[in-house]
Design an enzyme around this catalytic site. Structure first.
Site, PDB file in Angstrom:
ATOM      1  N   ASP A  11       0.443  -1.338   0.193  1.00  0.00           N
ATOM      2  CA  ASP A  11      -0.239   0.240  -0.078  1.00  0.00           C
ATOM      3  C   ASP A  11       0.795   0.914  -0.142  1.00  0.00           C
ATOM      4  OD1 ASP A  11      -2.293   1.250   0.089  1.00  0.00           O
ATOM      5  OD2 ASP A  11      -1.791   1.880   2.680  1.00  0.00           O
ATOM      6  N   ASP A  13      -0.360   5.225   1.098  1.00  0.00           N
ATOM      7  CA  ASP A  13       0.000   5.786   2.219  1.00  0.00           C
ATOM      8  C   ASP A  13      -0.175   5.147   3.445  1.00  0.00           C
ATOM      9  OD1 ASP A  13      -1.690   9.277   0.448  1.00  0.00           O
ATOM     10  OD2 ASP A  13      -1.640   6.849  -0.481  1.00  0.00           O
TER      11      ASP A  13
END
Length: 218
Positions: A11, A13
């Protein structure tokens, strides 16, 4: 016993990049434009992975119903685009982890729900990501996390079977997507996770407190 990964997907953020302050700055700018009280870092940090709507909901609270949500989102995204990398940094240990993956010749990539145009604006600010093999954004495909499609698509691009890939994220949708894609699921405890998220209930394969912990499993 976890098998050694042949590929790693991340991922963005809250996992590779700490974008919370720039997202919060955009939120507070929108709040100020509408004569609303601004939001403290401690309040918005653990919502930073939830996108513009999640941030606007935490910032405006019950007052949100008084405004047009689409207008607020447009204002938020415009401001964030203008100042996308003022206070954003990679998390401590991320560069060490990426260097270790590159040295071990383990391909890695990014699967994020962030819109593609914002992802493409942000990533060039970080040269440590130059060796990234694939980037899948929230609007790259017809589905986004927690659907497994973005992860299985990324696996096809790096040409590694999903069962040999680890996916690392800081939200339940990341872990749900990894499980659905038949990947090893890893929770980034250092990311945007608060007690209210009850991350222990996500039943991930591994929980890490520092990015470089992954290197112990190579």
């Amino acid at each position: 016993m976890l098998g050694k990964p042949k590929g790693i997907l991340f991922d963005l953020d809250g996992t590779l990049l700490d974008t919370a302050r720039d997202l919060g700055n955009a939120l507070n700018w929108v709040l100020s434009c509408h004569q609303q009280p601004t939001c403290e870092y401690e309040v918005y940090r653990n919502i930073a992975s939830d996108g513009s709507q999640g941030l606007l909901e935490i910032g405006f609270g019950q007052r949100l119903a008084q405004f047009d949500l689409d207008t607020l989102k447009a204002q938020f995204l415009a401001r964030y685009e203008q100042q996308i990398c003022i206070d954003t940094v990679s998390f401590d240990g991320v560069t060490t982890l990426i260097d270790g993956l590159n040295s071990a010749n383990i391909p890695w990539g990014i699967v994020t729900n962030k819109p593609q145009w914002l992802t493409e604006l942000l990533l060039p600010h970080f040269t440590e990501f130059d060796a990234c093999k694939v980037v899948v954004s929230g609007d790259t495909l017809a589905k986004r996390k927690p659907h497994p499609l973005p992860l299985t698509y990324a696996a096809d691009v790096i040409d590694i079977a999903p069962e040999h890939i680890w996916y690392i994220g800081d939200a339940k949708r990341d872990i749900d997507a990894a499980k659905a894609a038949n990947m090893t699921s890893v929770v980034a405890n250092y990311g945007y996770i608060g007690p209210e998220h009850q991350a222990s209930s996500w039943n991930a394969d591994l929980y890490i407190d520092q990015p470089q912990t992954i290197l112990q499993h190579l």
